[in-house]
Design a protein around this motif. Structure first.
Motif, PDB file in Angstrom:
ATOM      1  N   GLY A 142      88.771  66.055 -18.219  1.00  0.00           N
ATOM      2  CA  GLY A 142      88.772  64.692 -19.150  1.00  0.00           C
ATOM      3  C   GLY A 142      88.994  65.320 -20.397  1.00  0.00           C
ATOM      4  O   GLY A 142      89.334  65.695 -20.926  1.00  0.00           O
ATOM      5  N   ALA A 143      88.798  63.489 -21.267  1.00  0.00           N
ATOM      6  CA  ALA A 143      88.925  63.358 -22.407  1.00  0.00           C
ATOM      7  C   ALA A 143      87.800  64.468 -23.332  1.00  0.00           C
ATOM      8  O   ALA A 143      87.280  65.077 -23.180  1.00  0.00           O
ATOM      9  N   ALA A 144      89.248  64.880 -24.656  1.00  0.00           N
ATOM     10  CA  ALA A 144      88.245  65.954 -25.248  1.00  0.00           C
ATOM     11  C   ALA A 144      87.050  65.703 -25.709  1.00  0.00           C
ATOM     12  O   ALA A 144      86.203  66.811 -25.776  1.00  0.00           O
ATOM     13  N   ASP A 145      86.420  64.704 -26.317  1.00  0.00           N
ATOM     14  CA  ASP A 145      85.275  64.561 -26.899  1.00  0.00           C
ATOM     15  C   ASP A 145      84.320  63.568 -26.026  1.00  0.00           C
ATOM     16  O   ASP A 145      83.353  63.424 -26.133  1.00  0.00           O
ATOM     17  N   LYS A 146      84.533  64.369 -24.533  1.00  0.00           N
ATOM     18  CA  LYS A 146      83.579  63.831 -24.210  1.00  0.00           C
ATOM     19  C   LYS A 146      83.232  65.298 -22.986  1.00  0.00           C
ATOM     20  O   LYS A 146      83.939  65.822 -22.780  1.00  0.00           O
ATOM     21  N   ASP A 147      81.983  65.064 -22.608  1.00  0.00           N
ATOM     22  CA  ASP A 147      81.791  66.311 -21.581  1.00  0.00           C
ATOM     23  C   ASP A 147      83.025  66.363 -20.013  1.00  0.00           C
ATOM     24  O   ASP A 147      83.218  65.048 -19.882  1.00  0.00           O
ATOM     25  N   PRO A 148      83.418  67.417 -19.089  1.00  0.00           N
ATOM     26  CA  PRO A 148      83.850  66.800 -18.132  1.00  0.00           C
ATOM     27  C   PRO A 148      84.054  66.478 -17.274  1.00  0.00           C
ATOM     28  O   PRO A 148      82.478  66.517 -16.814  1.00  0.00           O
ATOM     29  N   SER A 149      84.908  65.611 -16.580  1.00  0.00           N
ATOM     30  CA  SER A 149      84.410  65.040 -15.294  1.00  0.00           C
ATOM     31  C   SER A 149      84.535  65.305 -14.130  1.00  0.00           C
ATOM     32  O   SER A 149      84.526  64.858 -12.935  1.00  0.00           O
ATOM     33  N   ALA A 150      84.472  66.514 -14.271  1.00  0.00           N
ATOM     34  CA  ALA A 150      85.468  67.690 -13.350  1.00  0.00           C
ATOM     35  C   ALA A 150      85.164  68.837 -13.320  1.00  0.00           C
ATOM     36  O   ALA A 150      85.118  69.110 -14.532  1.00  0.00           O
ATOM     37  N   VAL A 151      84.893  69.796 -12.564  1.00  0.00           N
ATOM     38  CA  VAL A 151      85.038  71.130 -12.576  1.00  0.00           C
ATOM     39  C   VAL A 151      86.134  71.201 -11.806  1.00  0.00           C
ATOM     40  O   VAL A 151      86.823  70.973 -10.556  1.00  0.00           O
ATOM     41  N   ASP A 224      98.669  58.900 -29.159  1.00  0.00           N
ATOM     42  CA  ASP A 224      98.254  59.442 -30.783  1.00  0.00           C
ATOM     43  C   ASP A 224      96.887  59.543 -30.818  1.00  0.00           C
ATOM     44  O   ASP A 224      96.591  59.343 -29.572  1.00  0.00           O
ATOM     45  N   LYS A 225      96.120  59.708 -31.645  1.00  0.00           N
ATOM     46  CA  LYS A 225      95.136  60.450 -31.414  1.00  0.00           C
ATOM     47  C   LYS A 225      93.816  59.289 -30.831  1.00  0.00           C
ATOM     48  O   LYS A 225      92.410  60.327 -30.679  1.00  0.00           O
ATOM     49  N   SER A 226      93.816  58.314 -31.522  1.00  0.00           N
ATOM     50  CA  SER A 226      94.271  56.610 -30.556  1.00  0.00           C
ATOM     51  C   SER A 226      93.429  56.651 -28.961  1.00  0.00           C
ATOM     52  O   SER A 226      93.128  55.744 -28.746  1.00  0.00           O
ATOM     53  N   GLY A 227      94.695  57.273 -28.970  1.00  0.00           N
ATOM     54  CA  GLY A 227      94.965  56.901 -27.366  1.00  0.00           C
ATOM     55  C   GLY A 227      95.965  55.670 -26.511  1.00  0.00           C
ATOM     56  O   GLY A 227      96.240  55.742 -25.862  1.00  0.00           O
ATOM     57  N   LYS A 228      96.964  54.936 -28.595  1.00  0.00           N
ATOM     58  CA  LYS A 228      97.652  54.909 -28.121  1.00  0.00           C
ATOM     59  C   LYS A 228      99.626  55.300 -27.932  1.00  0.00           C
ATOM     60  O   LYS A 228      99.553  56.594 -28.042  1.00  0.00           O
ATOM     61  N   ALA A 229      99.861  54.903 -27.418  1.00  0.00           N
ATOM     62  CA  ALA A 229     101.400  55.348 -27.001  1.00  0.00           C
ATOM     63  C   ALA A 229     102.036  54.974 -27.830  1.00  0.00           C
ATOM     64  O   ALA A 229     102.208  54.716 -28.916  1.00  0.00           O
ATOM     65  N   THR A 230     103.007  56.407 -27.921  1.00  0.00           N
ATOM     66  CA  THR A 230     104.172  57.228 -28.822  1.00  0.00           C
ATOM     67  C   THR A 230     105.112  57.447 -28.537  1.00  0.00           C
ATOM     68  O   THR A 230     106.213  58.477 -28.235  1.00  0.00           O
ATOM     69  N   PHE A 231     105.670  56.546 -27.092  1.00  0.00           N
ATOM     70  CA  PHE A 231     106.737  56.960 -26.470  1.00  0.00           C
ATOM     71  C   PHE A 231     107.818  56.742 -26.892  1.00  0.00           C
ATOM     72  O   PHE A 231     108.887  57.614 -26.983  1.00  0.00           O
ATOM     73  N   THR A 232     108.466  55.771 -27.778  1.00  0.00           N
ATOM     74  CA  THR A 232     109.636  56.144 -29.093  1.00  0.00           C
ATOM     75  C   THR A 232     109.721  56.968 -30.314  1.00  0.00           C
ATOM     76  O   THR A 232     110.665  57.448 -30.766  1.00  0.00           O
ATOM     77  N   SER A 233     108.519  58.039 -30.219  1.00  0.00           N
ATOM     78  CA  SER A 233     109.071  59.247 -31.106  1.00  0.00           C
ATOM     79  C   SER A 233     110.123  59.261 -30.775  1.00  0.00           C
ATOM     80  O   SER A 233     110.511  60.168 -30.029  1.00  0.00           O
ATOM     81  N   ASP A 234     110.382  60.434 -32.224  1.00  0.00           N
ATOM     82  CA  ASP A 234     111.339  61.248 -32.000  1.00  0.00           C
ATOM     83  C   ASP A 234     111.449  62.364 -31.367  1.00  0.00           C
ATOM     84  O   ASP A 234     112.198  62.642 -30.612  1.00  0.00           O
ATOM     85  N   GLY A 235     110.157  63.335 -31.390  1.00  0.00           N
ATOM     86  CA  GLY A 235     110.345  64.106 -30.285  1.00  0.00           C
ATOM     87  C   GLY A 235     109.474  63.974 -28.956  1.00  0.00           C
ATOM     88  O   GLY A 235     110.510  64.298 -27.873  1.00  0.00           O
ATOM     89  N   ALA A 236     109.579  62.395 -28.475  1.00  0.00           N
ATOM     90  CA  ALA A 236     109.529  61.781 -27.101  1.00  0.00           C
ATOM     91  C   ALA A 236     110.941  61.418 -26.442  1.00  0.00           C
ATOM     92  O   ALA A 236     111.324  62.596 -25.597  1.00  0.00           O
TER      93      ALA A 236
END
Length: 437
Positions: A142-151, A224-236
């Motif tokens: 699950g998302a890092a800022d929330k309690d896990p949704s599973a085990v 990015d940290k806000s969850g926005k897609a960054t598919f065209t970054s140099d690294g990707a």
């Protein structure tokens, strides 16, 4: 490699379920409750060679649980192709199981539906504590800022499998540790109708798994940290191009691999047509195709330089299966007891050994059953150099959009069309636009 075989399932847009506010799951009136825990319904994922094989493996264990607790577990093994659709339908209808298995890459997406029980400190304490589990496996829940949704239930990571006979014939004394070494070895091995490396170019999840890891090594997360897609970054872009270049530029992957999606690369490996393959827990498949343990070896997946786990040297995504509870179950106490049972040391050792996976429970992982050379590679990778796929609500759409872009680039390479930085970026830009629609 069950997560790879689930490629078809994750193509469903998770946004359909994102608006659900937690109305899913739970036993029917004939099931259990906290006051009278008679039964639980459990949807298990198909981990073995068949549905019937899974029933044969799991039924004796469920009988043990019933004997210990008095709670009968109604088992249904759900095929991978149906599992995500079934879970989403249960999330919206309220007619689902009490406990279920989910592919760990779906965790954040299903978490966003609000239908799954959050595993806060109280709930983790009820099953022995969060610190019993390998942290990278929990991070895939699950998302890092929330309690896990599973085990975490069954864990896997990638290794580089290599054919010892092919290596010896090519005069290669050890498996490559860096990508430059892999390419150099692959060129020596790619001759006389044989190829250095195998791939599954039409398998969207496999494409994502490999390019995600290369992206990590290039400093790209695809979001990015806000969850926005960054598919065209140099690294990707660099990561995707590096992967496709194994065929387009380096010529160490056969063009026909662009159409592979059903584990054909493992068959080629077993037949000696391909000398290396990147895979999760392949031992049982090799054995079923006539290979002996001494015919092949396993090594950590290469990195750009140095060793896995240092700096940006992630060399695997965290693969595996998580166990979730629909939070509206009428038998929450029984459900947690069942999760505790399935993640107990004894069950973790037995089930993960049977399925060829690695226990996410640390104490079970240390058992001698997981000390074989190939399993040690997977175990160490999971603990030290694996990272979870992006834990964002639209992760499933990410697998579809970018996985398809990579598939199309494989087709370009196979057809001899140029694969350039610009063409890679154009494909990824199209994938990013698809995500934003």
């Amino acid at each position: 490699m069950r997560n790879v075989r689930a490629a078809a399932a994750v193509t469903l847009a998770i946004s359909i379920a994102a608006g659900v506010t937690g109305c899913g799951g739970g036993s029917s009136a004939s099931g259990g409750s906290n006051d009278s825990p008679k039964t639980l319904t459990y949807w298990a994922s198909n981990q073995g060679p068949s549905i019937e094989a899974d029933k044969k493996i799991l039924t004796p264990e469920l009988k043990k649980f019933e004997k210990q607790t008095g709670i009968k577990v109604k088992l249904e093994v759900v095929p991978w192709a149906d599992l995500l659709n079934r879970i989403l339908a249960a999330s919206t209808s309220g007619q689902g199981p009490d406990v279920l298995n989910i592919g760990n890459t779906w965790s954040a997406s299903l978490q966003a539906t609000g239908a799954l029980l959050p595993w806060n400190k109280e709930n983790f304490d009820a099953i022995g504590g969060r610190d019993r589990f390998v942290e990278s496996a929990v991070a895939s829940a699950g998302a890092a800022d929330k309690d896990p949704s599973a085990v975490p239930l069954y864990s896997l990571a990638y290794a580089l499998y290599y054919n010892k006979k092919s290596f010896a014939e090519a005069g290669i004394s050890k498996p490559p540790t860096t990508w430059d070494e892999l390419v150099a070895d692959g060129k020596k091995l790619s001759k006389d109708g044989k190829w250095g490396l195998g791939a599954e170019g039409s398998n969207l999840s496999n494409n994502i798994h490999q390019t995600f890891v290369l992206g990590q090594q290039h400093g790209a997360d695809f979001f990015d940290k806000s969850g926005k897609a960054t598919f065209t970054s140099d690294g990707a872009v660099a990561a995707v191009k590096q992967y496709i270049d194994f065929m387009a530029k380096d010529k160490i992957i056969a063009p026909g691999n662009a159409e592979y999606a059903q584990n054909q690369s493992l068959t080629d490996f077993a037949k000696g047509k391909t000398a290396m393959v990147l895979w999760q827990a392949a031992a049982s498949t090799f054995a079923s195709q006539g290979m002996k343990p001494e015919d092949w070896g396993a090594a950590p997946v290469p990195v750009a330089a140095g060793t896995p786990g240092t700096g940006k040297s992630t060399n695997s995504m965290v693969a595996g299966i998580n166990m979730a509870v629909f939070k509206n179950t009428k038998n929450i106490d029984g459900a947690k007891k069942f999760v505790k049972f399935m993640t107990s040391d004894a069950e973790q050792k037995l089930l993960n050994k049977t399925y060829g996976s690695i226990p996410p429970v640390k104490t079970a992982q240390a058992d001698e059953a997981f000390s074989a050379p190939d399993l040690k590679v997977l175990r160490d990778t999971l603990s030290t150099s694996a990272a979870p796929l992006p834990q964002v609500p639209n992760e499933s759409q990410f697998e579809t959009a970018v996985g398809t872009a990579v598939k199309e680039l494989w087709a370009d390479a196979a057809a001899g069309r140029p694969v350039t930085t610009e063409s890679v970026k154009a494909r990824l830009e199209k994938a990013q636009q698809t995500m934003q629609q």
